[in-house]
Design an enzyme around this catalytic site. Structure first.
Site, PDB file in Angstrom:
ATOM      1  N   GLU A   1     -11.029   0.642  -3.487  1.00 18.38           N
ATOM      2  CA  GLU A   1     -10.398   1.110  -2.251  1.00 18.38           C
ATOM      3  C   GLU A   1      -9.134   1.884  -2.601  1.00 18.38           C
ATOM      4  OE1 GLU A   1      -9.909  -2.689  -0.425  1.00 18.38           O
ATOM      5  OE2 GLU A   1      -8.011  -3.103  -1.430  1.00 18.38           O
TER       6      GLU A   1
ATOM      7  N   ASP B   1       0.812  -1.224   0.000  1.00 18.80           N
ATOM      8  CA  ASP B   1       0.000   0.000   0.000  1.00 18.80           C
ATOM      9  C   ASP B   1       0.841   1.267   0.000  1.00 18.80           C
ATOM     10  OD1 ASP B   1      -2.091  -1.847   0.323  1.00 18.80           O
ATOM     11  OD2 ASP B   1      -2.011  -1.681   2.495  1.00 18.80           O
TER      12      ASP B   1
END
Length: 536
Positions: free
Chosen positions: A186, A14
């Site tokens: 997301e 991420d």
């Protein structure tokens, strides 16, 4: 200059890419590992070094009892108004329609800190990001989550105005995007370029279907139109590509005017004899989700990955001088410092007097016996990432257990339900013994239970090591540091991976570390003289 991917090896997912002048930073997720968030620095986008682990206080991050793969999800690092801004989510539930994720914002004048106490940013979702518009306004973007959204695969991205003076969000929520058929939208970020607002998001889930999508609008509120190619990056269509699971992008323009995107990716190990397109054929990734970088070109007002939408092993670097940094390689901690080496992390809680000490016996790491490796509460485990498919880790330990509920040793760990452990314990009538245990999907096995290895009475120390060799690994022991004996058990390295463990909420990577437990409550401890990690 040529950049080789991944740029951050081992569990570093991420990525959030940020620039301050000619300095570049990447923040990555840490999930249940403490301190929370790892921030790396580079001057050339090729060579990176760890410079900050900002969430280092319980007042910023209280994860005791968090589930496996809870904790820090997808931080967002940005720089504006003379300071760094860091958004993060502390996820409390991973396997239900509720995440109970708590979102916070901290700031700092320097990447090294000091970082402020956290400002609560609501509990309505996860993967938050902060957009600083050209007019000074700030916006909070996130993925809402709840029972309704959980049952709807076309998930949404929501925007709220943020007032930095009061630290509050506008109650008005505006939906920017409701997803594509890839689902699981997301990790959204907003950018402004050439008169357009660009919304970048991850889709497809966190496994092999992972992807980056991009939309644009003339107005921040939308409506947003989707990229002509739908997915800007994915490796799903190329199962033979060495970099898989590519997605969760973060965009940046360098000080030289070039564009790059950081993204997460994985390098799978494929099992012999398993067809590529069969179940499990794409492979297993014990190093977890790593960070890669792609060079971006603009065509007709849209960003594209140079060379095609798949992740690439080599990328042309920016037009800057290369600034070499320490390459991940041989590593050693002799525990001479007053604090743990930054490569080392603990599980869920900070390293303090409850877990151990670096001063009780100078030159040693003393670990106090606490919970078992199966615990999600108070666990005396100090570990570092696997960053290579083949390596050796070693330690020397002094430990004098007097009860069968006391043990200390070396562990290869994925989560509380999947690990192995080579340890010294105590058996009535035998004294100290060496054993191994494996927990596989929460099912234990004790292969040496009937014939534990005796520790000689005169042995003051026990040396332990693990040799990881791509698909398998083995433990060894010594009583003099010179003559080594292999424990007659072979473990599968590929099992310490998201792919083997499966299900929802398993997003980390393999670690190797030191552990001491005492569920008798008698207060035993183990002293570790050193800890080494050497790629082979």
């Amino acid at each position: 200059m040529e950049i080789t991917n991944p740029i951050l090896t081992g569990f570093n997912p991420d990525p959030s890419l940020c620039r301050q002048g000619e300095d570049y930073y990447i923040a990555t997720s840490t999930f249940e590992w403490f301190p929370g968030v790892r921030i790396y620095h580079s001057r050339d986008l090729k060579n990176w070094s760890l410079v900050s682990t900002p969430l280092d206080r319980v007042s910023m991050l209280d994860m005791k009892g968090n589930p496996d793969s809870g904790g820090i999800w997808a931080p967002c690092l940005s720089y504006a108004d003379g300071k760094f801004w860091l958004l993060y989510t502390d996820v409390k539930i991973v396997d239900s329609p509720w995440k109970n994720g708590r979102n916070f914002l901290v700031t700092a004048p320097s990447i090294e800190g000091p970082w402020s106490e956290p400002i609560p940013m609501g509990n309505g979702g996860f993967d938050p990001s902060l957009f600083h518009d050209d007019d000074g306004r700030k916006y909070y973007i996130y993925r809402p989550w709840g029972p309704r959204h959980h049952s709807n695969p076309h998930n949404t991205i929501v925007l709220q105005a943020f007032d930095p003076q009061t630290g509050t969000l506008s109650p008005e929520r505006k939906t920017l995007f409701t997803g594509t058929p890839l689902c699981y939208t997301e990790g959204a970020h907003l950018y402004r370029h050439a008169g357009w607002y660009y919304l970048m998001a991850a889709e497809g889930g966190t496994s092999y279907e992972h992807a980056v999508v991009v939309l644009r609008s003339k107005n921040i509120d939308g409506p947003y139109e989707l990229h002509p190619d739908v997915t800007m990056m994915t490796s799903w269509h190329l199962p033979e590509n060495p970099l898989q699971k590519s997605g969760h992008g973060s965009l940046l323009q360098t000080h030289t005017g070039e564009w790059y995107m950081a993204y997460l990716t994985s390098r799978p190990l494929r099992l012999p004899g398993v067809p590529l397109l069969a179940s499990g054929g794409r492979g297993y990734c014990p190093l977890g989700r790593e960070t890669g970088i792609a060079r971006i070109e603009w065509r007709d007002g849209w960003p594209y990955v140079e060379g095609g939408k798949h992740a690439q092993l080599t990328v042309k670097g920016p037009q800057v001088a290369e600034q070499p940094a320490a390459v991940p390689g041989n590593w050693r901690d002799d525990f001479d410092a007053s604090s743990l080496d930054p490569e080392l992390q603990t599980l869920r809680i900070p390293f303090d007097d409850t877990l151990g000490s670096l001063t009780a016996r100078p030159g040693f790491l003393r670990l106090y016996g606490n919970d078992s490796l199966n615990s999600t509460f108070t666990q005396s485990t100090v570990a570092r990432r696997w960053q290579h498919f083949a390596f050796r880790a070693e330690t020397r330990m002094e430990f004098s257990p007097v009860h069968f509920q006391q043990s200390a040793g070396l562990t290869c760990y994925y989560n509380s339900k999947n690990w192995s452990y080579c340890f010294v314990d105590y058996e009535e009538g035998q004294g100290r013994t060496i054993k191994v245990i494996q927990l596989d999907h929460n099912v234990p096995s004790w292969p040496l239970h009937e014939q534990p290895i005796p520790v000689p009475e005169h042995a003051e120390s026990v040396w332990l090591r693990v040799d990881v060799d791509t698909l398998v690994y083995r433990y060894s022991y010594s009583f003099d540091g010179e003559t080594w004996h292999t424990v007659p058990v072979t473990y599968e390295a590929w099992k310490l991976s998201d792919d083997y463990i499966g299900g929802r909420g398993f997003f980390t990577g393999a670690f190797v570390g030191l552990h001491c437990e005492d569920i008798s409550g008698d207060g035993c401890y183990a002293d570790f003289d050193y800890f080494t990690y050497e790629p082979v």
